[in-house]
Design a protein around this motif. Structure first.
Motif, PDB file in Angstrom:
ATOM      1  N   CYS A  92       0.878  -1.170   0.000  1.00 10.72           N
ATOM      2  CA  CYS A  92       0.000   0.000   0.000  1.00 10.72           C
ATOM      3  C   CYS A  92       0.915   1.219   0.000  1.00 10.72           C
ATOM      4  O   CYS A  92       1.594   1.501   0.987  1.00 10.72           O
ATOM      5  CB  CYS A  92      -0.922   0.000   1.210  1.00 10.72           C
ATOM      6  SG  CYS A  92      -2.128   1.351   1.172  1.00 10.72           S
ATOM      7  N   ARG A  93       0.973   1.907  -1.137  1.00 10.61           N
ATOM      8  CA  ARG A  93       1.891   3.036  -1.300  1.00 10.61           C
ATOM      9  C   ARG A  93       1.125   4.254  -1.797  1.00 10.61           C
ATOM     10  O   ARG A  93       0.216   4.127  -2.624  1.00 10.61           O
ATOM     11  CB  ARG A  93       3.000   2.689  -2.298  1.00 10.61           C
ATOM     12  CG  ARG A  93       3.912   1.568  -1.818  1.00 10.61           C
ATOM     13  CD  ARG A  93       4.860   1.083  -2.908  1.00 10.61           C
ATOM     14  NE  ARG A  93       5.805   2.090  -3.362  1.00 10.61           N
ATOM     15  CZ  ARG A  93       7.066   2.178  -2.937  1.00 10.61           C
ATOM     16  NH1 ARG A  93       7.535   1.319  -2.054  1.00 10.61           N
ATOM     17  NH2 ARG A  93       7.869   3.114  -3.408  1.00 10.61           N
ATOM     18  N   ALA A  94       1.519   5.423  -1.304  1.00  9.93           N
ATOM     19  CA  ALA A  94       0.930   6.686  -1.751  1.00  9.93           C
ATOM     20  C   ALA A  94       2.054   7.656  -2.062  1.00  9.93           C
ATOM     21  O   ALA A  94       3.110   7.630  -1.435  1.00  9.93           O
ATOM     22  CB  ALA A  94       0.016   7.251  -0.679  1.00  9.93           C
ATOM     23  N   VAL A  95       1.810   8.506  -3.052  1.00 12.71           N
ATOM     24  CA  VAL A  95       2.798   9.508  -3.449  1.00 12.71           C
ATOM     25  C   VAL A  95       2.100  10.857  -3.548  1.00 12.71           C
ATOM     26  O   VAL A  95       1.035  10.971  -4.154  1.00 12.71           O
ATOM     27  CB  VAL A  95       3.456   9.153  -4.802  1.00 12.71           C
ATOM     28  CG1 VAL A  95       4.445  10.226  -5.212  1.00 12.71           C
ATOM     29  CG2 VAL A  95       4.134   7.796  -4.723  1.00 12.71           C
ATOM     30  N   ILE A  96       2.728  11.846  -2.944  1.00 11.11           N
ATOM     31  CA  ILE A  96       2.274  13.230  -3.028  1.00 11.11           C
ATOM     32  C   ILE A  96       3.404  13.975  -3.721  1.00 11.11           C
ATOM     33  O   ILE A  96       4.537  13.967  -3.241  1.00 11.11           O
ATOM     34  CB  ILE A  96       2.037  13.819  -1.626  1.00 11.11           C
ATOM     35  CG1 ILE A  96       1.012  12.989  -0.861  1.00 11.11           C
ATOM     36  CG2 ILE A  96       1.632  15.286  -1.724  1.00 11.11           C
ATOM     37  CD1 ILE A  96       1.012  13.259   0.623  1.00 11.11           C
ATOM     38  N   GLY A  97       3.118  14.586  -4.865  1.00 14.12           N
ATOM     39  CA  GLY A  97       4.208  15.214  -5.583  1.00 14.12           C
ATOM     40  C   GLY A  97       3.773  16.388  -6.416  1.00 14.12           C
ATOM     41  O   GLY A  97       2.603  16.743  -6.474  1.00 14.12           O
ATOM     42  N   ALA A  98       4.739  16.963  -7.053  1.00 14.81           N
ATOM     43  CA  ALA A  98       4.557  18.049  -8.010  1.00 14.81           C
ATOM     44  C   ALA A  98       5.871  18.209  -8.746  1.00 14.81           C
ATOM     45  O   ALA A  98       6.801  17.428  -8.540  1.00 14.81           O
ATOM     46  CB  ALA A  98       4.149  19.333  -7.310  1.00 14.81           C
ATOM     47  N   THR A  99       5.958  19.223  -9.548  1.00 12.97           N
ATOM     48  CA  THR A  99       7.152  19.405 -10.344  1.00 12.97           C
ATOM     49  C   THR A  99       8.282  20.046  -9.551  1.00 12.97           C
ATOM     50  O   THR A  99       9.436  19.901  -9.891  1.00 12.97           O
ATOM     51  CB  THR A  99       6.827  20.285 -11.565  1.00 12.97           C
ATOM     52  OG1 THR A  99       5.562  19.920 -12.057  1.00 12.97           O
ATOM     53  CG2 THR A  99       7.829  20.079 -12.659  1.00 12.97           C
ATOM     54  N   GLY A 100       7.975  20.743  -8.472  1.00  9.63           N
ATOM     55  CA  GLY A 100       8.957  21.545  -7.773  1.00  9.63           C
ATOM     56  C   GLY A 100       9.965  20.815  -6.925  1.00  9.63           C
ATOM     57  O   GLY A 100      10.994  21.373  -6.583  1.00  9.63           O
ATOM     58  N   ALA A 101       9.712  19.590  -6.547  1.00  3.57           N
ATOM     59  CA  ALA A 101      10.625  18.897  -5.633  1.00  3.57           C
ATOM     60  C   ALA A 101      10.448  17.392  -5.766  1.00  3.57           C
ATOM     61  O   ALA A 101       9.572  16.914  -6.475  1.00  3.57           O
ATOM     62  CB  ALA A 101      10.348  19.332  -4.197  1.00  3.57           C
ATOM     63  N   ARG A 102      11.264  16.672  -5.015  1.00  2.00           N
ATOM     64  CA  ARG A 102      11.171  15.219  -4.979  1.00  2.00           C
ATOM     65  C   ARG A 102       9.807  14.834  -4.381  1.00  2.00           C
ATOM     66  O   ARG A 102       9.372  15.421  -3.397  1.00  2.00           O
ATOM     67  CB  ARG A 102      12.300  14.693  -4.106  1.00  2.00           C
ATOM     68  CG  ARG A 102      12.263  13.213  -3.868  1.00  2.00           C
ATOM     69  CD  ARG A 102      13.292  12.834  -2.839  1.00  2.00           C
ATOM     70  NE  ARG A 102      14.384  12.166  -3.485  1.00  2.00           N
ATOM     71  CZ  ARG A 102      15.511  11.847  -2.889  1.00  2.00           C
ATOM     72  NH1 ARG A 102      15.724  12.167  -1.653  1.00  2.00           N
ATOM     73  NH2 ARG A 102      16.433  11.203  -3.547  1.00  2.00           N
ATOM     74  N   PRO A 103       9.139  13.851  -4.968  1.00  4.61           N
ATOM     75  CA  PRO A 103       7.845  13.432  -4.421  1.00  4.61           C
ATOM     76  C   PRO A 103       7.969  12.861  -3.007  1.00  4.61           C
ATOM     77  O   PRO A 103       9.007  12.312  -2.632  1.00  4.61           O
ATOM     78  CB  PRO A 103       7.375  12.339  -5.381  1.00  4.61           C
ATOM     79  CG  PRO A 103       8.227  12.456  -6.585  1.00  4.61           C
ATOM     80  CD  PRO A 103       9.499  13.103  -6.170  1.00  4.61           C
ATOM     81  N   ILE A 104       6.911  13.014  -2.248  1.00  2.00           N
ATOM     82  CA  ILE A 104       6.820  12.413  -0.919  1.00  2.00           C
ATOM     83  C   ILE A 104       6.225  11.028  -1.122  1.00  2.00           C
ATOM     84  O   ILE A 104       5.102  10.890  -1.594  1.00  2.00           O
ATOM     85  CB  ILE A 104       5.926  13.251   0.012  1.00  2.00           C
ATOM     86  CG1 ILE A 104       6.517  14.655   0.174  1.00  2.00           C
ATOM     87  CG2 ILE A 104       5.749  12.552   1.351  1.00  2.00           C
ATOM     88  CD1 ILE A 104       5.566  15.649   0.815  1.00  2.00           C
ATOM     89  N   VAL A 105       6.997   9.998  -0.801  1.00  2.84           N
ATOM     90  CA  VAL A 105       6.561   8.618  -1.017  1.00  2.84           C
ATOM     91  C   VAL A 105       6.300   7.967   0.331  1.00  2.84           C
ATOM     92  O   VAL A 105       7.178   7.921   1.187  1.00  2.84           O
ATOM     93  CB  VAL A 105       7.622   7.807  -1.797  1.00  2.84           C
ATOM     94  CG1 VAL A 105       7.147   6.382  -2.026  1.00  2.84           C
ATOM     95  CG2 VAL A 105       7.934   8.483  -3.124  1.00  2.84           C
ATOM     96  N   LEU A 106       5.088   7.486   0.501  1.00  4.62           N
ATOM     97  CA  LEU A 106       4.699   6.776   1.714  1.00  4.62           C
ATOM     98  C   LEU A 106       4.644   5.297   1.365  1.00  4.62           C
ATOM     99  O   LEU A 106       3.713   4.839   0.705  1.00  4.62           O
ATOM    100  CB  LEU A 106       3.356   7.292   2.221  1.00  4.62           C
ATOM    101  CG  LEU A 106       3.331   8.819   2.427  1.00  4.62           C
ATOM    102  CD1 LEU A 106       1.919   9.333   2.526  1.00  4.62           C
ATOM    103  CD2 LEU A 106       4.137   9.186   3.640  1.00  4.62           C
TER     104      LEU A 106
END
Length: 160
Positions: A92-106
């Motif tokens: 079970c993985r979630a990613v919060i991201g955008a173009t400005g920085a490295r994505p936050i990977v849970l």
């Protein structure tokens, strides 16, 4: 790999993919979440090239969702949410991201949820906001946009 630089890495990170890089010292496998350092920056060493991307096979019961928010088609994302739940593989993985920085990977995203039947509505908002804040995403409006995008990705995975 131009499309991967823009939007593909959050999806690949949610899937648990890895990049195979080869150089004069041999090959190495780099998890996608540590491969991307920032906008157009990677962890490739001098003389290395990407030779493959390994994406784990999902089981038949896996569910996933991906949502990108941008002002107009083709534009870099303001926010990206990706979610994969594969109970057969205990993933079970979630990613919060955008173009400005490295994505936050849970990598263990089950902890994001209070246990109800509607996963998108049952997100532990305090935990997600705390995680985003720890990674430098502190603006309340940006946090709200990223939460909305993550909710939509989770909703796609759950079929809602």
């Amino acid at each position: 790999m131009p499309i991967l630089r823009r939007t593909g890495f959050p999806a690949l990170a949610a899937l648990g993919a890895s990049v195979i890089a080869r150089g004069v010292q041999g090959a190495r496998r780099i998890p996608v979440e540590t491969f991307m350092l920032g906008v157009f920056e990677s962890s490739l060493r001098p003389g290395e090239v990407v030779t493959a991307i390994h994406v784990p096979r999902l089981s038949h019961v896996a569910r996933w969702g991906y949502y990108k928010a941008c002002r107009k088609t083709g534009e870099f994302a303001h926010a990206i949410g990706a979610f994969v739940r594969d109970p057969a593989r205990s993933v079970c993985r979630a990613v919060i991201g955008a173009t400005g920085a490295r994505p936050i990977v849970l990598t263990d995203a089950e902890g994001l949820f209070t246990h109800t039947t509607d996963a998108a509505a049952a997100i532990n908002l305090e935990l997600v906001r705390k995680t985003m804040g720890a990674r430098g995403l502190t603006d309340p409006i940006d946090q709200q946009v990223h939460l909305a995008v993550l909710r939509r990705a989770i909703g796609q995975a759950d079929g809602s």
